[in-house]
Motif scaffolding. Sequence first.
Motif, PDB file in Angstrom:
ATOM      1  N   LEU A  49       4.500   1.970   2.035  1.00 13.66           N
ATOM      2  CA  LEU A  49       5.716   2.252   1.274  1.00 13.66           C
ATOM      3  C   LEU A  49       6.308   3.611   1.640  1.00 13.66           C
ATOM      4  CD1 LEU A  49       4.863   0.888  -2.297  1.00 13.66           C
ATOM      5  CD2 LEU A  49       6.250  -0.172  -0.504  1.00 13.66           C
ATOM      6  N   VAL A  50       5.459   4.589   1.945  1.00 17.33           N
ATOM      7  CA  VAL A  50       5.975   5.890   2.378  1.00 17.33           C
ATOM      8  C   VAL A  50       6.702   5.739   3.714  1.00 17.33           C
ATOM      9  CG1 VAL A  50       5.321   8.196   3.164  1.00 17.33           C
ATOM     10  CG2 VAL A  50       4.275   7.245   1.118  1.00 17.33           C
ATOM     11  N   ILE A  79       5.709   5.369 -10.032  1.00 18.67           N
ATOM     12  CA  ILE A  79       6.007   5.212  -8.599  1.00 18.67           C
ATOM     13  C   ILE A  79       5.607   6.470  -7.841  1.00 18.67           C
ATOM     14  CG2 ILE A  79       7.879   4.987  -6.921  1.00 18.67           C
ATOM     15  CD1 ILE A  79       9.320   3.198  -8.940  1.00 18.67           C
ATOM     16  N   SER A 113       0.846  -1.191   0.000  1.00 20.47           N
ATOM     17  CA  SER A 113       0.000   0.000   0.000  1.00 20.47           C
ATOM     18  C   SER A 113       0.883   1.242   0.000  1.00 20.47           C
ATOM     19  CB  SER A 113      -0.914   0.001   1.227  1.00 20.47           C
ATOM     20  OG  SER A 113      -0.153   0.114   2.413  1.00 20.47           O
ATOM     21  N   SER A 114       0.354   2.328  -0.523  1.00 24.13           N
ATOM     22  CA  SER A 114       1.148   3.549  -0.616  1.00 24.13           C
ATOM     23  C   SER A 114       1.538   4.053   0.771  1.00 24.13           C
ATOM     24  CB  SER A 114       0.370   4.628  -1.378  1.00 24.13           C
ATOM     25  OG  SER A 114      -0.889   4.865  -0.769  1.00 24.13           O
ATOM     26  N   ASN A 115       0.662   3.902   1.760  1.00 22.55           N
ATOM     27  CA  ASN A 115       0.977   4.362   3.119  1.00 22.55           C
ATOM     28  C   ASN A 115       2.162   3.595   3.692  1.00 22.55           C
ATOM     29  OD1 ASN A 115       0.396   5.772   5.689  1.00 22.55           O
ATOM     30  ND2 ASN A 115      -0.109   3.718   6.377  1.00 22.55           N
ATOM     31  N   TYR A 150       1.849   6.692  -7.533  1.00 23.49           N
ATOM     32  CA  TYR A 150       1.304   5.756  -6.544  1.00 23.49           C
ATOM     33  C   TYR A 150       1.558   6.258  -5.123  1.00 23.49           C
ATOM     34  CZ  TYR A 150       0.245   1.357  -4.202  1.00 23.49           C
ATOM     35  OH  TYR A 150      -0.294   0.398  -3.390  1.00 23.49           O
ATOM     36  N   LEU A 151       2.768   6.748  -4.853  1.00 23.03           N
ATOM     37  CA  LEU A 151       3.083   7.236  -3.510  1.00 23.03           C
ATOM     38  C   LEU A 151       2.328   8.525  -3.188  1.00 23.03           C
ATOM     39  CD1 LEU A 151       6.933   6.561  -3.394  1.00 23.03           C
ATOM     40  CD2 LEU A 151       5.121   5.249  -2.295  1.00 23.03           C
ATOM     41  N   ASN A 152       2.024   9.314  -4.208  1.00 23.92           N
ATOM     42  CA  ASN A 152       1.274  10.546  -3.988  1.00 23.92           C
ATOM     43  C   ASN A 152      -0.188  10.270  -3.637  1.00 23.92           C
ATOM     44  OD1 ASN A 152       3.403  12.287  -4.348  1.00 23.92           O
ATOM     45  ND2 ASN A 152       2.960  12.687  -6.505  1.00 23.92           N
ATOM     46  N   GLN A 153      -0.635   9.019  -3.789  1.00 24.71           N
ATOM     47  CA  GLN A 153      -1.981   8.676  -3.351  1.00 24.71           C
ATOM     48  C   GLN A 153      -2.076   8.747  -1.833  1.00 24.71           C
ATOM     49  OE1 GLN A 153      -4.305   8.267  -5.866  1.00 24.71           O
ATOM     50  NE2 GLN A 153      -2.443   8.864  -6.964  1.00 24.71           N
ATOM     51  N   ASP A 154      -0.940   8.644  -1.154  1.00 24.31           N
ATOM     52  CA  ASP A 154      -0.898   8.834   0.294  1.00 24.31           C
ATOM     53  C   ASP A 154      -0.242  10.191   0.572  1.00 24.31           C
ATOM     54  OD1 ASP A 154      -1.369   7.358   2.943  1.00 24.31           O
ATOM     55  OD2 ASP A 154       0.711   7.984   3.152  1.00 24.31           O
TER      56      ASP A 154
END
Length: 419
Positions: A73-74, A250, A69-71, A253-257
């Motif tokens: 991975l951040v 990438i 999930s993006s959260n 996807y990370l900017n979704q969180d």
Amino acid sequence: MTNDIENRTLAAPLLDRSDERVKHQAGFGGAVSSFLDRVRSGDLGSLPVIVGLVIIWTVFQSLNPIFLSSNNLVNLLFDCSTVGVIALGIVCILMVGEIDLSVGSVSGFASAMVGVLWVNQGWPVLLAILAALAVGAAIGSLYAMLFNRFGMPSFVSTLAGLLAILGLQLYILGSTGSINLPYGSPVVNFGQTLVMPHAIAYALAAVAGIVTFITGFRTAARRKEAGLSSQSLGSLLLRAIVITVVLELIVFYLNQDRGIPWMFGLFVGLVVAMNYLLTRTKWGRSMNAVGGNREAARRAGINVRLTYTSAFVMCSVLAAAGGILAASRLASASQQAGTGDVNLNAIAAAVIGGTSLFGGRGSAYSALLGIIVIQSIASGLTLLDLSSSLRYMITGAVLAIAVIVDSLARRSRVSHGRA
């Protein structure tokens, strides 16, 4: 005379086919063929760690869908940055065939110095950080002097440093044992919450693709001028486009969180800068030469002692920088900072990422790939609520496999004349 003519006549088709083969290697198919040739000869590059990372992510994602999930991975990128910077210093010292066992203690001492000078003594935070980095440089210089002047093995000197610096860390922290950094300060926000604006993250991803194309184009032009085979413009463009698209996806996807942490951006920036130094400068060539064959480097006119000194200093300074980032991440400086598995994870990350323990071969990107592997294992096991003992065992197994692959690849390079 007749035999010479016949020999040239028979050799002509072979020469034509050789020319065609060189031309073919200059095209897109040649890039693939050249890559396969390098792999068969033992020049694996980052291939093993990328394959391993794909396997690790696939296994943990199948066991827990939250893993990718993006959260999560951040959070993983935040955690990668602190030890990753320390691992980048380990890459430098391994490049010259030495080791530094005190990087964990140096990082903990640097974090303690920032806490004491900034919070307790009232120094400006920037001045406290510079003082901690300067102490890191002094420690590296001491190791270099012991190695160059007295011939003390780096294993012994840095092991002694591990103990001595840990003692200094406990001493300056005093009986309290912990110093809380001001919550909400720019330093703490940098380590815990600050992320890049989405537009900047997308722009940096595009810049990476553009730089890849420009660098490859210049290299191809120089090889063509020297009469060597080179990649075609089409293959260079395709490579740049693929890299840009992958990085943009990438980032999306990370900017979704929350987005890309600034602290991870700093880590990647240090990796890119170190890669430039190792591959494009005289210092980098000296590092490779000394690590590959010290005596040959000396006879070639390289200042071997200065090269060793720069490697030790760079390693200790980056260890101090990693400790400062860890303090900002945890919002505290304590007696536990730099202890535990920090030291081993930094060394393991560099080796797992592809830096050779034998010296002379490595890349700054080894620290980036290796720490992502280690943090992926830690994050996956945490999500599965499994014991930390499994993390140590799995990380140890991955490290052992990485060293075995490196040893086998080294033998293959020797047999193919590429050592």
